[in-house]
Design an enzyme around this catalytic site. Sequence first.
Site, PDB file in Angstrom:
ATOM      1  N   ARG A  15     -68.763  21.037 -60.552  1.00 49.96           N
ATOM      2  CA  ARG A  15     -68.485  22.469 -60.739  1.00 49.96           C
ATOM      3  C   ARG A  15     -67.154  22.668 -61.452  1.00 49.96           C
ATOM      4  O   ARG A  15     -67.047  23.423 -62.410  1.00 49.96           O
ATOM      5  CB  ARG A  15     -68.453  23.178 -59.383  1.00 49.96           C
ATOM      6  N   HIS A 147     -66.382  27.950 -47.741  1.00 52.27           N
ATOM      7  CA  HIS A 147     -66.709  27.375 -49.055  1.00 52.27           C
ATOM      8  C   HIS A 147     -68.216  27.177 -49.165  1.00 52.27           C
ATOM      9  O   HIS A 147     -68.934  27.250 -48.164  1.00 52.27           O
ATOM     10  CB  HIS A 147     -66.012  26.015 -49.251  1.00 52.27           C
ATOM     11  N   LYS A 151     -69.684  21.618 -50.236  1.00 54.19           N
ATOM     12  CA  LYS A 151     -68.336  21.045 -50.087  1.00 54.19           C
ATOM     13  C   LYS A 151     -68.316  20.038 -48.951  1.00 54.19           C
ATOM     14  O   LYS A 151     -68.764  20.328 -47.842  1.00 54.19           O
ATOM     15  CB  LYS A 151     -67.303  22.151 -49.835  1.00 54.19           C
TER      16      LYS A 151
END
Length: 235
Positions: A15, A147, A151
């Site tokens: 990302r 998040h 993650k």
Amino acid sequence: MTETAKLLIHGASGRMGQALLRLCAEGGNCTVVGAVSRKVGQRVIDGVPQFASNELAGVPAFDAAVDFSLAEAFDPILALCAERGAALVSGTTGLSEAQRAAIAEASARIPVLWAANFSLGVAVLSELVERAAAALPGWDCDIVEAHHAGKKDAPSGTALALGEAAGQGGALARYASLRAGDIVGEHLIQFAGIGERIELVHRATNRDIFARGALHAAGRLSGRAPGVYRLRDLL
Ligand code: NAD
């Protein structure tokens, strides 16, 4: 400092890697000489030479590596920068104590900047947290972070850095983590006293804020004397 830094993007298919490559392609003050991912063929920007993580020895000369990968991928990129005399800017979280010690050791030979968060907003938040902690002795301090579901590490590196800031002000922070959907990154710091509480919140809605900060730092770090640098040294 070099005018247009030659960068190696490590973690290029991720990302953050994709955001870094796009911003450079859109005219950032940088030239990407290589993009490293776990495997060649993962998503990268057209025209950038790609390398797999087991092909690091073959990457061309670069001024700085920009690393947003995984803790397990960190040691080889630190070693490559030290061997080539290139700067390292890393935002990879979840590093071990041994990896932090390795950064300190490598900093005798190369300039290194590791930051848990490359956004200006979090830099300011960190100062506010330290001030609030110092002004509110005896209050409970809790950090809640959220998040995206992918993650891996928890609490986030940013939450731990904010907890350190609270510690500088004399508070002992506790942590809670949420992993859900596509949340870019949110941090809430609550100071609770008797009959009142304060909440400080930062919400990142776009990864470009981190990528811009890291690219700016890479340009400023290239060609500097060896050492450990902080983001605020390069702003
Ligand atoms: P991601 O999972 O989307 O991407 C991970 C990348 O690492 C991929 O390109 C993958 O190919 C690569 N990779 C995996 N194993 C590798 C290996 N052995 N060698 C080389 N590359 C390897 O992750 P992401 O969301 O882009 O985040 C990357 C890291 O950056 C995480 O640690 C995250 O917490 C951190 N992060 C930091 C900040 C900051 O401001 N400091 C901001 C966002 C994310």
